[in-house]
Design an enzyme around this catalytic site. Structure first.
Site, mmCIF file in Angstrom:
data_model
loop_
_atom_site.group_PDB
_atom_site.id
_atom_site.type_symbol
_atom_site.label_atom_id
_atom_site.label_comp_id
_atom_site.label_asym_id
_atom_site.label_seq_id
_atom_site.Cartn_x
_atom_site.Cartn_y
_atom_site.Cartn_z
ATOM 1 N N HIS A 52 0.894 -1.276 0.047
ATOM 2 C CA HIS A 52 -0.098 -0.121 0.100
ATOM 3 C C HIS A 52 0.956 1.084 0.199
ATOM 4 C CE1 HIS A 52 -3.900 1.801 0.706
ATOM 5 N NE2 HIS A 52 -3.210 2.689 1.591
ATOM 6 N N LYS A 94 -6.667 13.904 -7.233
ATOM 7 C CA LYS A 94 -6.273 12.479 -7.033
ATOM 8 C C LYS A 94 -7.376 11.442 -6.565
ATOM 9 C CE LYS A 94 -2.763 9.871 -4.430
ATOM 10 N NZ LYS A 94 -1.915 9.959 -3.141
ATOM 11 N N GLU A 96 -8.189 7.803 -4.721
ATOM 12 C CA GLU A 96 -7.596 6.691 -3.935
ATOM 13 C C GLU A 96 -8.577 5.728 -3.491
ATOM 14 O OE1 GLU A 96 -5.302 7.770 -0.442
ATOM 15 O OE2 GLU A 96 -3.440 7.995 -1.616
ATOM 16 N N SER A 97 -8.112 4.474 -3.205
ATOM 17 C CA SER A 97 -9.037 3.596 -2.742
ATOM 18 C C SER A 97 -9.209 3.424 -1.240
ATOM 19 C CB SER A 97 -8.255 2.127 -3.268
ATOM 20 O OG SER A 97 -7.134 1.855 -2.539
ATOM 21 N N HIS A 98 -10.266 2.800 -0.605
ATOM 22 C CA HIS A 98 -10.451 2.559 0.535
ATOM 23 C C HIS A 98 -11.382 1.284 0.615
ATOM 24 C CE1 HIS A 98 -10.042 4.672 4.720
ATOM 25 N NE2 HIS A 98 -9.040 4.336 4.284
ATOM 26 N N ASN A 99 -10.634 0.137 0.013
ATOM 27 C CA ASN A 99 -11.459 -0.983 -0.527
ATOM 28 C C ASN A 99 -11.764 -1.850 0.816
ATOM 29 O OD1 ASN A 99 -11.374 -0.066 -3.088
ATOM 30 N ND2 ASN A 99 -9.689 -1.144 -3.746
ATOM 31 N N HIS A 100 -10.584 -2.155 1.391
ATOM 32 C CA HIS A 100 -10.509 -3.256 2.502
ATOM 33 C C HIS A 100 -11.323 -2.752 3.492
ATOM 34 C CE1 HIS A 100 -7.718 -5.082 0.043
ATOM 35 N NE2 HIS A 100 -7.400 -6.248 0.803
ATOM 36 N N ARG A 119 -7.994 15.374 2.254
ATOM 37 C CA ARG A 119 -6.518 15.893 2.700
ATOM 38 C C ARG A 119 -5.524 15.933 1.789
ATOM 39 N NH1 ARG A 119 -8.606 12.737 7.132
ATOM 40 N NH2 ARG A 119 -7.183 11.138 6.578
ATOM 41 N N ASP A 271 -0.045 15.224 4.729
ATOM 42 C CA ASP A 271 -1.327 14.474 5.625
ATOM 43 C C ASP A 271 -1.032 13.219 6.340
ATOM 44 O OD1 ASP A 271 -3.490 12.293 4.339
ATOM 45 O OD2 ASP A 271 -1.875 13.342 3.012
ATOM 46 N N SER A 316 -5.549 7.270 12.921
ATOM 47 C CA SER A 316 -6.504 8.368 13.320
ATOM 48 C C SER A 316 -6.519 9.269 12.228
ATOM 49 C CB SER A 316 -6.163 8.890 14.469
ATOM 50 O OG SER A 316 -6.230 7.977 15.784
#
Length: 748
Positions: A52, A94, A96-100, A119, A271, A316
């Protein structure tokens, strides 16, 4: 003792494996350090060397993508890409993924995906003006699909609506390959002054390193490592690795950062995304070729007894790391105090080339920066590119589709397609998003591309998200080309000049040669299309190991495209506007049914080759259409894609209730049984590089002939009815009802 850190015997092979590292990678770590790492150091290596964060399986291939153009200010390597849009302004964007995380906990996974991509954009000095998304779910009849869809949409809507950035468009499709691993790809676009772009390269020995935003908790620990592994049984047990978002704090963070950016206080800013404080600090130091020293007990924490390991690996949300000019620290503190956000000087920049971490005065980690930021493993994995047939040639099995297709009534086929999960109205989704906040949305969801005005100007940005995974599965190279070409086409269809793309490359396990072949093939196709269309890649993300119990998803290289409309009033919508206008098809129709939605939804087959992509035709046809829009010669435009010509024509009736009478000679000749089998291909084939426009044939036909563009006069718009000569007649109201019914009924 060596480098101030005691050797340890707690690092067993099992502990190494738990951190997602191979035995060979661990040996490499020991060689780099000259000793065994302690647990904190192992945790840092594990996230920084994860797929990742390090792109260790893809870095070789990502370098082959074209990334430069005269209007590109900053390409891949920063938080987001930057392009010049004229008048001293830049667009920053941009995907991005947040698959899992979204599969494990759909609401928070999707919400924090939105927060993270916001961010990335405002970190560089841009005010976010639009969010987009690209969503893939499993089969509608899978027991988890409805729950996941509901949670993801609610999470995206909640975060975007609360933070005050409009979600203006996206895509959502369904397929069994995503049953065990959904895809949630989020995109943000922002606007900045061209001379006020902020980067993440740390500099200045002695400069303070400052933490701002929310306090650190134990949520999200090992999120980057979790995102670099496939799922097995009990995926829900990984809930502790899913972060929890607070959009109201994010809004405060946006305003505080943008206010500070109006001063000259910031040397570098990053970020805290994947791998949190670890990646942000190491990436800043690595880019600046310097060292960094942090005092972890000074990190603002919301939980008692947090260890150095937890502090460094926490993900966080709503946190940033900055390097400030020393004399500006008080100014910065005052701004963040005003916005009621945590602010703490937690370290300094050094010239040691090392990361030194202290807790209560004791050194808890001492690591060289370079192996983290520049010297992570790079793998040249074996690959096999599997293609269903020679590109551009119709297979023998595809010839067999045509007689079977001839037996299906056209009207019933059309109604089935437009009410299918992939092609039905997604109004149930986008009405949960505030797409008008900010009052600059010029084209609402449902068009070929979203259009958002650049505030205070007459120009606008067009934005699209696109991919056709079933094509990529059948032929990765052709599928990669098509994903880029469709993005370019959707921007063109609204009148925009395409400028650049971001991407989110979603694939299965790269250690399998066939999966690595999908990845390599798609990148090769993307690169070819980007070069041919002058459409460079300026940012992106790779998400691998998207599989459950060894079964991977369809290869899904999602493309986020951005283009410019110099005059927002010169734009085209995709709905017929009035009766009596000529309907004209731009581009050639050969009737390619392989891998089409018609084949899947009507005949129950997922076979054949995807339609070939002629990039010269894409360029020529698109430039011609864009010229017509700029000159005000057409009243509507829609690209032809999923479902083919008849579906595209039906889609143009929904917006204003204006129908069509199709009088195409090729359809009339199909009354002859000898031609009947080809009719389904003509009407539902998914040949590329095509657009439908409305206007005056007397104006458009001579212009097309002069430009050397293939063109077909299809018929005329008419009030209230959709008619195909000699075949069927349906009211526009019936079409719209069929299009709108499936998703609300499914979610009821």
């Amino acid at each position: 003792m060596k480098h101030g850190v005691a050797p340890t015997s707690e690092i067993t092979p099992a502990v190494v494996a738990e951190h997602g590292l191979t035995a060979e990678e661990y040996d490499r770590i020991v060689a780099r350090l000259g000793r065994e790492p302690n647990r904190v150091e192992l945790g840092i290596f594990s996230v920084m060397w994860s797929e990742h964060c390090s792109y260790k399986s893809t870095r070789k291939w990502l370098k082959t993508l074209p990334t430069e153009a005269p209007h590109v200010i900053c390409g891949p390597g920063e938080n987001a890409g930057v392009i010049d849009i004229g008048d001293g302004q830049a667009a920053i964007f941009k995907m991005e993924s947040h698959n899992h995380p979204s599969y494990i906990e759909p609401f928070q996974g999707a919400a924090t995906g939105v927060g993270g991509i916001l961010r990335d954009v405002f970190t560089m000095g841009a005010r976010p003006i639009a969010n987009m998304n690209s969503l893939r779910f499993g089969a509608p009849n899978h027991p988890k699909t409805k729950h996941l869809l509901s949670g993801v949409v609610a999470g995206i809507g909640s975060y975007g609506n609360c933070v005050g950035v409009p979600t203006v468009g996206g895509e959502c499709t369904f397929h069994p390959s995503y049953n065990g691993n959904i895809l949630v790809n989020a995109m943000t676009v922002g606007i900045a002054d061209k001379n006020k772009i902020f980067y993440s390269r740390a500099a200045g020995v002695g400069n303070p390193v400052v933490y701002v935003g929310s306090k650190t908790g134990r949520d999200g620990i090992h999120g980057a490592t979790m995102a670099s592994a496939g799922f097995g049984e009990g995926a829900e047990e990984k809930r502790p690795t899913v972060q929890v978002g607070d959009p109201f704090t994010e809004k405060l963070l946006i305003e505080a950062c943008l206010e500070l950016m109006q001063t000259d206080a910031i040397v570098a800013i990053q970020d805290m995304g994947a791998a949190g404080l670890t990646s942000s600090s190491l990436e800043m130091a690595g880019k600046g070729d310097c060292g960094i020293e942090l005092e972890l007990d000074k990190v603002p924490m919301r939980e008692n007894g947090m260890t150095p390991y937890e502090i460094m690996l926490s993900e966080s949300q709503e946190r940033m790391l900055m390097v400030l000019k020393p004399e500006k620290e008080a100014l910065a503190r005052a701004i963040f105090d005003k916005w009621e956000l945590a602010f703490a000087a937690i370290g300094k920049i050094t010239d040691s080339g090392r990361m030194i971490l202290k807790m209560h005065g004791e050194i808890v980690a001492d690591l060289p920066v370079a192996p983290m930021s520049e010297d992570a493993p790079v793998y040249d994995r074996p690959y096999e590119i599997k293609r269903s047939a020679v590109s551009g040639q119709r297979s023998e099995e595809e010839e067999n589709f045509l007689p079977a297709a001839a037996n299906w009534p056209l009207a019933a086929s059309l109604l089935t397609l437009i009410s299918s999960p992939d092609l039905c109205s997604k109004r149930w989704i986008y009405e949960q998003y505030d797409h008008m906040v900010g009052n600059d949305t010029a084209q609402r969801p449902g068009g070929d591309a979203a259009i958002v005005r650049v505030h205070g100007t007459g120009k606008a940005l067009a934005i699209s998200t696109d991919c056709t995974p079933r094509y990529c599965f059948a032929d990765p190279i052709e599928g990669g080309k098509q994903a880029v070409a469709e993005s370019w086409r959707n921007l063109t269809a609204v009148g925009a000049t395409p400028l650049a793309i971001t991407n989110c490359l979603n694939f299965g396990n790269p250690e399998k040669p066939e999966i690595m072949g999908q990845l390599v093939g798609c990148i090769q196709g993307m690169a070819e299309a980007c070069k041919a269309l002058d459409y460079p890649v300026i940012s992106g993300n790779v998400s691998l190991y998207n599989e459950t119990n060894g079964k991977g998803i369809f290869p899904t290289p999602a493309i986020g495209g951005v283009g410019i409309l110099k005059d927002v009033s010169r734009r085209a919508g995709n709905a017929f506007t009035r009766a009596g206008e000529d309907i004209i098809l731009i581009g050639e129709t050969k009737g390619h049914l392989g891998r089409s939605l018609y084949l899947r939804e009507i005949l129950g087959k997922e076979e054949g080759t995807p339609p070939p992509v002629d990039l010269n035709a894409e360029r020529k046809n698109g430039d011609f259409v864009r010229g017509l829009i700029e000159e005000g010669k057409i009243s509507a435009c829609h690209d032809v894609s999923d479902g083919g010509l008849l579906v595209a024509l039906a889609e143009m009736t929904y917006g204003n209730g204006v129908g069509a009478q199709i009088l195409w000679d090729a359809i009339a000749s199909a009354q002859d049984p000898a031609h009947r089998s080809a009719l389904a291909g003509l009407l539902f084939g998914e040949d590329q590089a095509r657009y439908i426009v409305t206007g005056s044939a007397e104006t458009i036909l001579p212009a097309a002939e002069k430009a050397g563009v293939a063109i077909t006069h299809l018929g005329k718009t008419q009030a209230g009815m959709f008619e195909v000569q000699g075949q069927f007649k349906i009211s526009v109201a019936e079409l719209r009802a069929a299009h709108e019914k499936w998703l609300p009924g499914y979610m009821a």
